[in-house]
Each structure stands twice: as C-alpha cells, then as structure tokens.
Design a protein around this motif. Structure first.
Motif, mmCIF file in Angstrom:
data_model
loop_
_atom_site.group_PDB
_atom_site.id
_atom_site.type_symbol
_atom_site.label_atom_id
_atom_site.label_comp_id
_atom_site.label_asym_id
_atom_site.label_seq_id
_atom_site.Cartn_x
_atom_site.Cartn_y
_atom_site.Cartn_z
ATOM 1 N N GLU A 204 52.246 -52.955 94.755
ATOM 2 C CA GLU A 204 53.163 -52.692 93.463
ATOM 3 C C GLU A 204 53.841 -51.331 93.531
ATOM 4 O OE1 GLU A 204 50.551 -53.621 90.218
ATOM 5 O OE2 GLU A 204 50.675 -55.760 90.505
ATOM 6 N N PHE A 205 54.841 -50.905 93.047
ATOM 7 C CA PHE A 205 55.468 -49.742 93.079
ATOM 8 C C PHE A 205 56.083 -49.477 91.557
ATOM 9 C CE2 PHE A 205 59.138 -46.643 94.065
ATOM 10 C CZ PHE A 205 58.180 -45.661 94.293
ATOM 11 N N ILE A 206 55.802 -48.412 91.058
ATOM 12 C CA ILE A 206 56.198 -48.159 89.694
ATOM 13 C C ILE A 206 57.438 -46.880 90.212
ATOM 14 C CG2 ILE A 206 55.986 -47.408 87.371
ATOM 15 C CD1 ILE A 206 53.408 -48.608 87.542
ATOM 16 N N ILE A 207 58.650 -47.061 89.376
ATOM 17 C CA ILE A 207 59.495 -45.947 89.837
ATOM 18 C C ILE A 207 59.184 -44.981 88.832
ATOM 19 C CG2 ILE A 207 62.195 -45.467 89.609
ATOM 20 C CD1 ILE A 207 62.643 -48.241 90.399
ATOM 21 N N PRO A 208 59.098 -43.643 89.327
ATOM 22 C CA PRO A 208 58.629 -42.775 88.478
ATOM 23 C C PRO A 208 59.617 -42.297 87.292
ATOM 24 C CG PRO A 208 58.322 -41.954 90.809
ATOM 25 C CD PRO A 208 59.331 -43.325 90.773
ATOM 26 N N GLU A 209 59.131 -42.031 86.174
ATOM 27 C CA GLU A 209 59.954 -41.828 84.972
ATOM 28 C C GLU A 209 61.215 -40.572 85.206
ATOM 29 O OE1 GLU A 209 59.561 -40.665 80.308
ATOM 30 O OE2 GLU A 209 57.931 -41.011 81.429
ATOM 31 N N GLY A 210 62.438 -40.735 84.896
ATOM 32 C CA GLY A 210 63.287 -39.759 85.124
ATOM 33 C C GLY A 210 64.213 -39.809 86.292
ATOM 34 N N THR A 211 63.629 -41.012 87.062
ATOM 35 C CA THR A 211 64.376 -41.177 88.467
ATOM 36 C C THR A 211 65.774 -42.096 87.916
ATOM 37 O OG1 THR A 211 62.399 -41.503 89.554
ATOM 38 C CG2 THR A 211 64.539 -42.532 90.719
ATOM 39 N N ASP A 212 66.913 -41.445 88.824
ATOM 40 C CA ASP A 212 68.132 -42.327 88.606
ATOM 41 C C ASP A 212 68.041 -43.407 89.396
ATOM 42 O OD1 ASP A 212 70.565 -42.842 88.321
ATOM 43 O OD2 ASP A 212 71.644 -41.698 89.812
ATOM 44 N N VAL A 213 68.277 -44.766 88.736
ATOM 45 C CA VAL A 213 68.052 -45.936 89.309
ATOM 46 C C VAL A 213 69.435 -46.722 89.502
ATOM 47 C CG1 VAL A 213 66.963 -48.250 89.086
ATOM 48 C CG2 VAL A 213 65.754 -46.238 88.297
ATOM 49 N N ILE A 214 69.551 -46.956 90.343
ATOM 50 C CA ILE A 214 70.889 -47.946 90.937
ATOM 51 C C ILE A 214 70.691 -49.095 91.351
ATOM 52 C CG2 ILE A 214 72.610 -47.787 92.647
ATOM 53 C CD1 ILE A 214 72.404 -44.921 93.232
ATOM 54 N N ARG A 215 71.051 -50.232 90.698
ATOM 55 C CA ARG A 215 70.569 -51.524 90.845
ATOM 56 C C ARG A 215 72.038 -52.327 91.255
ATOM 57 N NH1 ARG A 215 65.889 -53.106 88.395
ATOM 58 N NH2 ARG A 215 65.110 -51.458 86.997
ATOM 59 N N GLU A 216 71.800 -52.983 92.310
ATOM 60 C CA GLU A 216 72.791 -53.739 93.061
ATOM 61 C C GLU A 216 73.142 -54.872 92.013
ATOM 62 O OE1 GLU A 216 74.733 -52.956 95.470
ATOM 63 O OE2 GLU A 216 73.313 -51.206 96.252
ATOM 64 N N LEU A 217 74.293 -55.553 92.465
ATOM 65 C CA LEU A 217 74.554 -56.732 91.550
ATOM 66 C C LEU A 217 73.554 -57.934 91.710
ATOM 67 C CD1 LEU A 217 78.339 -56.916 92.167
ATOM 68 C CD2 LEU A 217 77.524 -55.977 90.306
ATOM 69 N N GLY A 218 73.484 -58.445 90.661
ATOM 70 C CA GLY A 218 72.359 -59.502 90.996
ATOM 71 C C GLY A 218 70.995 -59.331 90.181
ATOM 72 N N GLN A 219 70.921 -57.930 89.898
ATOM 73 C CA GLN A 219 69.907 -57.463 89.360
ATOM 74 C C GLN A 219 69.681 -57.699 87.711
ATOM 75 O OE1 GLN A 219 67.129 -56.279 90.919
ATOM 76 N NE2 GLN A 219 68.345 -57.045 92.421
#
Length: 219
Positions: A204-219
């Motif tokens: 399990e991996f939790i993306i740290p708060e404040g991280t710029d998250v880029i989601r590809e199409l389909g998310q």
C-alpha cells in the motif's frame, strides 16, 4: 534530449513490465524450455530483495547506475524504490501504477490495463496461457542449481529484444534486458527473501499530502 530522470523512469518501467512475466499465473502447453521456465516461475510467489541496476548504451557507455529495494508478490503487487540522490518510487497493485518523484513532489497515476496491456509481457494480474506463442525460450543450466532462461519475443512490437533470467537454487539472482535501441540493463539481486509471507498491506502506498498528482485518462 531526455533527462536523467526521464531515463530512470523509462528503465524502471521496462523493469516493471519485465516482472510482469514473473509475477503472474503461468500456465501453458509449450516446449521443454518453456515448461521448465513455467515450473521455475511457479515456485516464485513473492520476492523481496535489494537491487543494483547498471544500464549501458549500444556503445557500452554507462548511462545509469542505481540501487534500491524491490518487492513483488503474485498476482499484481509490485514495489520498486530507487534510493537518493534520484529517488523514485513505483508501485503497482495490478490495476494502477503510481510513479512518485519526491524531488519534484509529483506523482503520476496510470491505469495498468491501458498503459501496459499492449506490451509483450502481459499484466501482473493476467493469465499467461500462451507464453510459448509470444516468446521463444532458451534454457541452459550449468549445474544442479544454476539455471538461465533467455526469452526472445516473436512479435516485432516488443519493448525488448531479449530478456535473460538467471536463477540460483530457485532464487532469482539476475535479470538482463536488451531493448530495441541496443541499451542493456543488468539488475542484480541480493539478500533476496523468497515466499516470505508478505502481506498485501506491504504494497500500500499513500501519496504524500501536497504532491502534484497527474492522473491519466481512465482514472
């Protein structure tokens, strides 16, 4: 011109795809070499190890050296952590791949089924029933403990020209990949723990708060 970070990501993703061949359900009717590889892979349900990766270009010039920790568990769980100074984490749960770059405070989330399903190596969560139809497998053993398998893709659209796996007493100790541009990656594994009873929570991996998250199409 690609940056070192981009090359690091590209090499790590190729490694991830290569591990798809290992941590999936492998059943096939094939030749003796392929059947031998299948039996070898069926013994490998999970692995946790330190790795050292060396990458050279077609001319033999070193373009990358990295170290880190690998965890993988059948089916579909993968964790690849490259140590600083160019730290990077790649995690797959069989459905999505998260690539986290702490230096850039950026994470990319990619759907596995859309990003990797067209590669010669099927997904972590796939079921390889026709391995022999996709790859020519060559097997060589030096003694009772060391076995080497070379996989040559039959299709022209593969990311790899060849993938070599070396086992010592059923433990994966080395993987070598050659891509279509002649770039060669050698990954050595040490302190490997095989089938150690890892739980899914360890992936399990939790993306740290404040991280710029880029989601590809389909998310």
């Amino acid at each position: 011109m690609t940056t070192f970070k981009e090359r690091l990501f590209s090499n790590a993703m190729r490694t991830l795809i290569a591990f798809n061949l290992i941590f999936i359900s492998v059943t096939s009717h094939a030749d003796e070499a392929t059947e031998s590889l299948i039996r070898q892979l069926e013994k490998l349900q999970s692995i946790e190890a330190h790795f050292v990766q060396y990458v050279v270009d077609k001319a033999g010039t070193s373009v990358q050296e990295s170290r880190g920790i690998l965890k993988a568990k059948r089916p579909g769980l993968f964790y690849w952590h490259t140590e600083p100074p160019l730290e990077q984490v790649i995690v797959s749960d069989g459905h999505n791949v998260i690539v986290y770059d702490p230096d850039l405070e950026q994470a990319t989330v990619q759907p596995v089924t859309e990003q990797l399903s067209n590669t010669p190596a099927l997904l972590f969560s796939g079921d390889v029933k026709k391995l022999g139809e996709s790859y020519l497998v060559h097997h060589k053993n030096w003694d009772k403990t060391i076995n080497q398998y070379v996989l040559m893709p039959r299709g022209a659209d593969s990311l790899f020209e060849s993938l070599r796996l070396r086992f010592d007493s059923d433990i994966l100790v080395e993987m070598r990949l050659t891509d279509s541009l002649g770039q060669k990656s050698t990954i050595g594994f040490n302190d490997a723990k095989i089938n150690s009873g890892m739980t899914d929570k360890q992936f399990e991996f939790i993306i740290p708060e404040g991280t710029d998250v880029i989601r590809e199409l389909g998310q």
